[in-house]
Design an enzyme around this catalytic site. Sequence first.
Site, PDB file in Angstrom:
ATOM      1  N   GLU A 138      -5.347 -29.650 -32.908  1.00 17.30           N
ATOM      2  CA  GLU A 138      -4.029 -30.073 -32.404  1.00 17.30           C
ATOM      3  C   GLU A 138      -2.899 -29.251 -33.070  1.00 17.30           C
ATOM      4  O   GLU A 138      -3.162 -28.404 -33.925  1.00 17.30           O
ATOM      5  CB  GLU A 138      -3.869 -31.585 -32.650  1.00 17.30           C
ATOM      6  CG  GLU A 138      -4.042 -32.410 -31.376  1.00 17.30           C
ATOM      7  CD  GLU A 138      -2.831 -32.294 -30.443  1.00 17.30           C
ATOM      8  OE1 GLU A 138      -1.942 -31.441 -30.665  1.00 17.30           O
ATOM      9  OE2 GLU A 138      -2.768 -33.078 -29.486  1.00 17.30           O
ATOM     10  N   HIS A 139      -1.679 -29.577 -32.703  1.00 17.63           N
ATOM     11  CA  HIS A 139      -0.498 -28.797 -33.092  1.00 17.63           C
ATOM     12  C   HIS A 139      -0.310 -28.642 -34.612  1.00 17.63           C
ATOM     13  O   HIS A 139      -0.687 -29.503 -35.403  1.00 17.63           O
ATOM     14  CB  HIS A 139       0.763 -29.482 -32.531  1.00 17.63           C
ATOM     15  CG  HIS A 139       0.961 -30.867 -33.118  1.00 17.63           C
ATOM     16  ND1 HIS A 139       1.701 -31.082 -34.244  1.00 17.63           N
ATOM     17  CD2 HIS A 139       0.463 -32.062 -32.744  1.00 17.63           C
ATOM     18  CE1 HIS A 139       1.674 -32.372 -34.550  1.00 17.63           C
ATOM     19  NE2 HIS A 139       0.926 -32.990 -33.651  1.00 17.63           N
TER      20      HIS A 139
END
Length: 217
Positions: A138-139
């Site tokens: 994820e980010h």
Amino acid sequence: MMRYAVFGVGGCGRGVMPLMRQQLSHIPPDSCELIFVDDNAKVTLCNGSRVMPYHDWLRLPASRRSISLAIADSQVRKMLADRCRKDGVEFFEVRAGNTVQLDDVSIGEGAILCPFVTLTSNIRIGKHFHANLYSYVEHDCVIGDFVTFAPGVRCNGNIVIEDHAYIGAGAVIKQGSSGMPLVIGRGAVIGMGAVVTQSVPAGATVIGNPARALVRA
Ligand SMILES: CC(C)(COP(=O)(O)OP(=O)(O)OC[C@H]1O[C@@H](n2cnc3c(N)ncnc32)[C@H](O)[C@@H]1OP(=O)(O)O)[C@@H](O)C(=O)NCCC(=O)NCCS
């Protein structure tokens, strides 16, 4: 002749071979050869591809040599990477056709991104990363060199994973926060199915939900 190879005829390599074959399918077969390289294999043919020791492969005439190191053990992977670099062999990035990659993602040389891997946005990944089936990053994550994800790893946002860490199948890592990432230390091992809710020290092995240090009897 351009020479391409998958290093390792084990389970990892046999999963990587068809992905690499697909990536090379635009090259005319008479100008490129893709084989397995393995110094310990007991076979000379595997799933229709030739298998030969590394040094024999190096002796074949080539206009270009490129390899994918399909070895899950990160220390062995590093040793092989050093050897290949010294021999002038390039590193091939294996990337399944359905990999999802969003904005501002950098990935070092030699990665293997298996089917259904997702990398969202603003992610830094080092060299020789393995992301097995259905893993995601994820980010705002930072991932070091020679990091290995088994299938189904869920690496949420704002996580730092240091060099040589191994994340087992189905592990879930809780998100950190901006400026305060959750850190998986260098060489740490996360057991399959673990739910990691806090940082893990370098070299530690953790298991369970919530993940705790593995205590051996
Ligand atoms: C955590 C791990 C590295 C430990 O391996 P190990 O050092 O060989 O440990 P052992 O198998 O000897 O197990 C030690 C104890 O921990 C338990 N254990 C091992 N892994 C566990 C896990 N992921 N979750 C919960 N308990 C676990 C074992 O049952 C055993 O318990 P016992 O002493 O009560 O019998 C390993 O079990 C693991 O999870 N590896 C990841 C596997 C994976 O994801 N493979 C994907 C291949 S593509």
